[in-house]
Design an enzyme around this catalytic site. Structure first.
Site, PDB file in Angstrom:
ATOM      1  N   ASP A 112      -3.532   3.729  14.558  1.00 51.60           N
ATOM      2  CA  ASP A 112      -2.670   4.143  13.449  1.00 51.60           C
ATOM      3  C   ASP A 112      -3.136   5.520  12.966  1.00 51.60           C
ATOM      4  OD1 ASP A 112      -4.910   3.711  11.929  1.00 51.60           O
ATOM      5  OD2 ASP A 112      -4.089   2.049  10.774  1.00 51.60           O
ATOM      6  N   ARG A 121       0.850  -1.200   0.000  1.00 46.88           N
ATOM      7  CA  ARG A 121       0.000   0.000   0.000  1.00 46.88           C
ATOM      8  C   ARG A 121       0.883   1.245   0.000  1.00 46.88           C
ATOM      9  NH1 ARG A 121      -4.851   1.340   4.289  1.00 46.88           N
ATOM     10  NH2 ARG A 121      -3.230   1.188   5.874  1.00 46.88           N
TER      11      ARG A 121
HETATM   12  C1  LIG Z   1      -6.810   1.597   9.740  1.00 50.57           C
HETATM   13  C2  LIG Z   1      -5.833   0.780   9.040  1.00 50.57           C
HETATM   14  O1  LIG Z   1      -5.283   1.197   8.085  1.00 50.57           O
HETATM   15  S1  LIG Z   1      -5.479  -0.743   9.637  1.00 50.57           S
HETATM   16  C3  LIG Z   1      -3.985  -1.174   8.802  1.00 50.57           C
HETATM   17  C4  LIG Z   1      -2.829  -0.438   9.315  1.00 50.57           C
HETATM   18  N1  LIG Z   1      -2.468  -0.809  10.670  1.00 50.57           N
HETATM   19  C5  LIG Z   1      -1.695  -1.895  10.890  1.00 50.57           C
HETATM   20  O2  LIG Z   1      -1.262  -2.510   9.944  1.00 50.57           O
HETATM   21  C6  LIG Z   1      -1.400  -2.300  12.308  1.00 50.57           C
HETATM   22  C7  LIG Z   1      -0.584  -3.569  12.328  1.00 50.57           C
HETATM   23  N2  LIG Z   1      -0.312  -4.029  13.665  1.00 50.57           N
HETATM   24  C8  LIG Z   1       0.690  -3.568  14.421  1.00 50.57           C
HETATM   25  O3  LIG Z   1       1.407  -2.673  14.007  1.00 50.57           O
HETATM   26  C9  LIG Z   1       0.925  -4.192  15.757  1.00 50.57           C
HETATM   27  O4  LIG Z   1       0.230  -5.408  15.875  1.00 50.57           O
HETATM   28  C10 LIG Z   1       0.479  -3.322  16.938  1.00 50.57           C
HETATM   29  C11 LIG Z   1       1.291  -2.033  16.926  1.00 50.57           C
HETATM   30  C12 LIG Z   1      -0.985  -2.985  16.846  1.00 50.57           C
HETATM   31  C13 LIG Z   1       0.737  -4.085  18.239  1.00 50.57           C
HETATM   32  O5  LIG Z   1       2.100  -4.313  18.297  1.00 50.57           O
HETATM   33  P1  LIG Z   1       2.798  -5.028  19.536  1.00 50.57           P
HETATM   34  O6  LIG Z   1       2.146  -4.645  20.802  1.00 50.57           O
HETATM   35  O7  LIG Z   1       4.256  -4.813  19.380  1.00 50.57           O
HETATM   36  O8  LIG Z   1       2.495  -6.533  19.290  1.00 50.57           O
HETATM   37  P2  LIG Z   1       3.016  -7.743  20.157  1.00 50.57           P
HETATM   38  O9  LIG Z   1       4.055  -7.326  21.133  1.00 50.57           O
HETATM   39  O10 LIG Z   1       1.832  -8.443  20.712  1.00 50.57           O
HETATM   40  O11 LIG Z   1       3.682  -8.636  19.036  1.00 50.57           O
HETATM   41  C14 LIG Z   1       3.938  -9.998  19.220  1.00 50.57           C
HETATM   42  C15 LIG Z   1       4.603 -10.538  18.002  1.00 50.57           C
HETATM   43  O12 LIG Z   1       3.718 -10.406  16.885  1.00 50.57           O
HETATM   44  C16 LIG Z   1       4.354  -9.679  15.850  1.00 50.57           C
HETATM   45  N3  LIG Z   1       3.363  -8.826  15.219  1.00 50.57           N
HETATM   46  C17 LIG Z   1       2.475  -7.990  15.799  1.00 50.57           C
HETATM   47  N4  LIG Z   1       1.712  -7.416  14.858  1.00 50.57           N
HETATM   48  C18 LIG Z   1       2.133  -7.893  13.672  1.00 50.57           C
HETATM   49  C19 LIG Z   1       1.720  -7.664  12.345  1.00 50.57           C
HETATM   50  N5  LIG Z   1       0.709  -6.849  12.063  1.00 50.57           N
HETATM   51  N6  LIG Z   1       2.357  -8.315  11.361  1.00 50.57           N
HETATM   52  C20 LIG Z   1       3.371  -9.164  11.658  1.00 50.57           C
HETATM   53  N7  LIG Z   1       3.803  -9.424  12.901  1.00 50.57           N
HETATM   54  C21 LIG Z   1       3.177  -8.793  13.888  1.00 50.57           C
HETATM   55  C22 LIG Z   1       5.423  -8.864  16.513  1.00 50.57           C
HETATM   56  O13 LIG Z   1       6.430  -8.549  15.594  1.00 50.57           O
HETATM   57  C23 LIG Z   1       5.874  -9.797  17.614  1.00 50.57           C
HETATM   58  O14 LIG Z   1       6.748 -10.750  17.029  1.00 50.57           O
HETATM   59  P3  LIG Z   1       7.892 -11.533  17.888  1.00 50.57           P
HETATM   60  O15 LIG Z   1       7.153 -12.323  18.925  1.00 50.57           O
HETATM   61  O16 LIG Z   1       8.563 -12.370  16.879  1.00 50.57           O
HETATM   62  O17 LIG Z   1       8.765 -10.482  18.484  1.00 50.57           O
HETATM   63  O1  LIG Z   2      -7.050   1.707   5.955  1.00 48.93           O
HETATM   64  C1  LIG Z   2      -7.975   1.296   6.578  1.00 48.93           C
HETATM   65  C2  LIG Z   2      -8.823   2.116   7.381  1.00 48.93           C
HETATM   66  O2  LIG Z   2      -9.722   1.568   8.046  1.00 48.93           O
HETATM   67  O3  LIG Z   2      -8.611   3.339   7.361  1.00 48.93           O
HETATM   68 MG   LIG Z   3      -7.020   3.923   5.977  1.00 48.10          MG
END
Ligand SMILES: CC(=O)SCCNC(=O)CCNC(=O)[C@H](O)C(C)(C)COP(=O)(O)OP(=O)(O)OC[C@H]1O[C@@H](n2cnc3c(N)ncnc32)[C@H](O)[C@@H]1OP(=O)(O)O
Ligand SMILES: O=CC(=O)O
Ligand SMILES: [Mg+2]
EC number: 2.3.3.9
Length: 561
Positions: free
Chosen positions: A462, A177
């Site tokens: 986010d 994206r």
């Molecule tokens: C509105 C929108 O646009 S939604 C789309 C955009 N937003 C996103 O993509 C959010 C994605 N998610 C994240 O960034 C994270 O999950 C967070 C920030 C919400 C939480 O992060 P944390 O609290 O650090 O997660 P946590 O400590 O529970 O992570 C545990 C493990 O999962 C992994 N993990 C957590 N989220 C993700 C993910 N989305 N993708 C891959 N791995 C992940 C971490 O890297 C960690 O790995 P490890 O055990 O090997 O070290």
């Molecule tokens: O990108 C996704 C959203 O919900 O905003």
């Molecule tokens: Mg969005």
């Protein structure tokens, strides 16, 4: 390959840029493998060919805003009725992405990318947008990481835990994206002006990865993209032309590149057919970007005090306008033969509280069951811990890869403009104002220090979710909203907000601890967030308004020594 970017050393080298292109970001030998003369040349070509179109599209956004601010509301365009009524379909779905029942998303960080690709999800959406703070370092490392991911060589050594990460044999399909059309890339100047951010993200990624991707991931198709924050089909038309230009450059078949458009602005819900039509040779569906959609509802109606939202926590998919949007999206996509993707539940696993964790996971489960029963073909997960729940919910589809043919949702053709605009119900409370404030400030503090997605109060936050907090505060202050709850008729004012900010900052300091509070950028974030919420005019985007704070130009004089 392990990513080892070099330590900051000014004045050692400059990127080999073509005429008219100047790279003002830090030089790094690893980044130089991405910022090659040919790749920069391709980005410059895109910029020169499309900058006029993008400028016009942004001017149209401003014109639409002027109309909404004078009392107009968005609606279906009578001049494109023939597209909505026509019997056309999009190009058929590439077999490699027919089944997208669970898609994990995350910023383009190295460990995240490996974890996401290994997570068991069908797709990983690697994010340069809502989940990424677009600093030079994040963007360039992201490009390096994606290149290593596509060629299969990506590894990561977590030194603290002495754990090495590498790809499994089976990995998720990669979608990327890029940023929205509105964001500039201040570290790359083309003909003296900042590059268009999304063309940098798209151009560099496409240039370096299209060949390998098509071989190893797309079975002859691809690369695949998600396209964010569009407001009108004219913006989709630009993307379609960018794709055609890229396919021509690469010498690959027209229609190879495929993209899913996020319907995440209020004006775009009235343009879903038109957007698919413009991208019909390159489309692989639409997605309900619910968080930006809520943000956009407030922004579109910023000058309509009769359309105020209730507390942020009350604006869920159960509200009539949200349900209507998702139902119409399903109906539209399936009529045109492409995926209707669901969205992101904000809950994430809660490690230290089993009961709260169970409740959070239950909310995710309900949300995903609602999506699959409504006819969505897949959904988003923010965290690997949510994938089993999402998979389980989507097992409702049985052995079918999607529901494109089986869930036509003809009933949704009766959805009207009124349904899509219906004012959401619920209370507006002081706690809502407080939550917006402490979440908004903490998110901004994280963003300023390089993190674009963070866990706050057990939810994923986010750029999109933070925007809701900002614009809702602004609107409540602007219209002196009377708060529900204590029967005292308290109205939101700058003074009340000032007290809330002070108290919430104290709370945040207690919660994160004095040391982290002092070392972090909480005070700066507080100042910026407060300024945004109390501004005479609402800024279009939080991340655009504060972007200068994360721009770090390479010292031009030193670089020429
Ligand atoms: C509105 C929108 O646009 S939604 C789309 C955009 N937003 C996103 O993509 C959010 C994605 N998610 C994240 O960034 C994270 O999950 C967070 C920030 C919400 C939480 O992060 P944390 O609290 O650090 O997660 P946590 O400590 O529970 O992570 C545990 C493990 O999962 C992994 N993990 C957590 N989220 C993700 C993910 N989305 N993708 C891959 N791995 C992940 C971490 O890297 C960690 O790995 P490890 O055990 O090997 O070290
Ligand atoms: O990108 C996704 C959203 O919900 O905003
Ligand atoms: Mg969005």
């Amino acid at each position: 390959m392990e990513l080892e970017t070099s330590v900051y050393r000014p004045n050692v080298a400059v990127y080999d840029s073509p005429d008219g292109v100047e790279v003002r970001g830090r030089y790094d030998q690893v980044f130089a493998k991405i910022l090659t003369r040919d790749a920069l040349g391709f980005v410059a070509e895109l910029q020169r060919e499309f900058r006029g179109h993008v400028r016009y599209a942004m001017e149209c956004r401003r014109e639409a805003k002027r109309r909404y601010n004078s009392g107009a509301v968005p609606g279906f365009d009578p001049s494109t009725k023939f597209i909505r009524d026509g019997e056309w379909v999009c190009a058929s779905v590439p077999p490699s992405v027919a089944d997208r029942r669970v898609e994990i998303t995350g910023p383009v960080e190295r460990k995240m990318i490996i974890n996401a690709l290994n997570s068991g999800a069908k797709v990983f959406m690697a994010d340069f947008e809502d989940a990424l703070s677009p600093s030079w370092e994040n963007l360039m490392r992201g490009q390096v990481n994606l290149k290593d991911a596509v060629d299969g060589s990506i590894t990561f050594h977590d030194k603290a835990r002495n754990k090495v990460y590498k790809l499994n044999d089976q990995v998720a399909k990669l979608f990327v994206r890029p940023r929205g059309w509105h964001l500039p890339e201040a570290h790359i100047l083309i003909d003296g002006e900042p590059a268009i951010g999304c063309l940098v993200d798209f151009g560099l990624y496409f240039f370096h990865n299209y060949a390998k991707f098509r071989q190893t991931q797309g079975s002859g198709f691809g690369p695949f993209f998600y396209l964010p924050k569009m407001e009108h089909s004219r913006e989709a038309k630009i993307w379609n032309s960018v794709f055609e230009r890229a396919e021509k450059m690469a010498g690959i078949e027209r229609g190879s590149i495929r993209a899913t458009v996020l319907i995440e602005t209020l004006p775009a819900v009235f343009q879903m057919n038109e957007i698919l039509y413009e991208l019909r040779d390159h489309s692989v569906g639409l997605n309900c970007g619910r968080w930006d959609y809520i943000f956009s509802y407030v922004k579109t109606f910023q000058a309509h005090p009769d359309r105020l939202l209730p507390d942020r926590v009350l604006v869920g998919m159960g509200q009539h306008f949200m349900r209507s949007y998702s139902d119409l999206l399903i109906r539209t996509c399936h009529k045109r033969g492409v995926h209707a993707m669901g969205g992101m539940a904000a809950q994430i696993p809660i490690r230290d509280d089993p009961k709260a964790n169970e409740m959070a996971l239950d909310l995710v489960k309900k949300d995903k069951l609602r999506e699959v029963r409504a006819g969505h073909d897949g959904t988003w997960a923010a965290h690997p811990g949510l994938i089993p729940i999402c998979m389980d919910a989507f097992s409702h589809m049985g052995n079918n890869p999607n529901q494109i043919k089986s869930m036509k949702r003809d009933d949704a053709s009766a959805i009207t403009e009124e349904d899509l605009l219906q004012i959401p119900r619920g209370v507006r409370t002081l706690e809502g104002l407080r939550l917006n404030t402490r979440v908004g400030i903490q998110y901004l503090a994280a963003w300023l220090t390089g993190s674009g997605s963070v866990p706050l109060y057990n939810l994923m936050e986010d750029a999109a979710t933070a925007e809701i907090s900002r614009v809702q505060n602004w609107q409540w202050i602007r219209y002196g909203v009377e708060l529900d709850g204590d029967g005292l008729g308290v109205r939101v004012s700058k003074e009340l907000f000032g007290r809330v900010v002070e108290e919430e900052m104290e709370r945040v300091e207690k919660e994160v601890g004095k040391d982290k509070f002092k070392k972090g950028m909480y005070k700066e974030a507080c100042k910026m967030f407060t300024k945004q919420c109390t501004a005479a005019e609402l800024d279009d985007f939080l991340t655009l308004a504060v972007y200068d704070h994360i721009v770090a130009h390479y010292p031009i004089n030193a670089s020429r020594l």
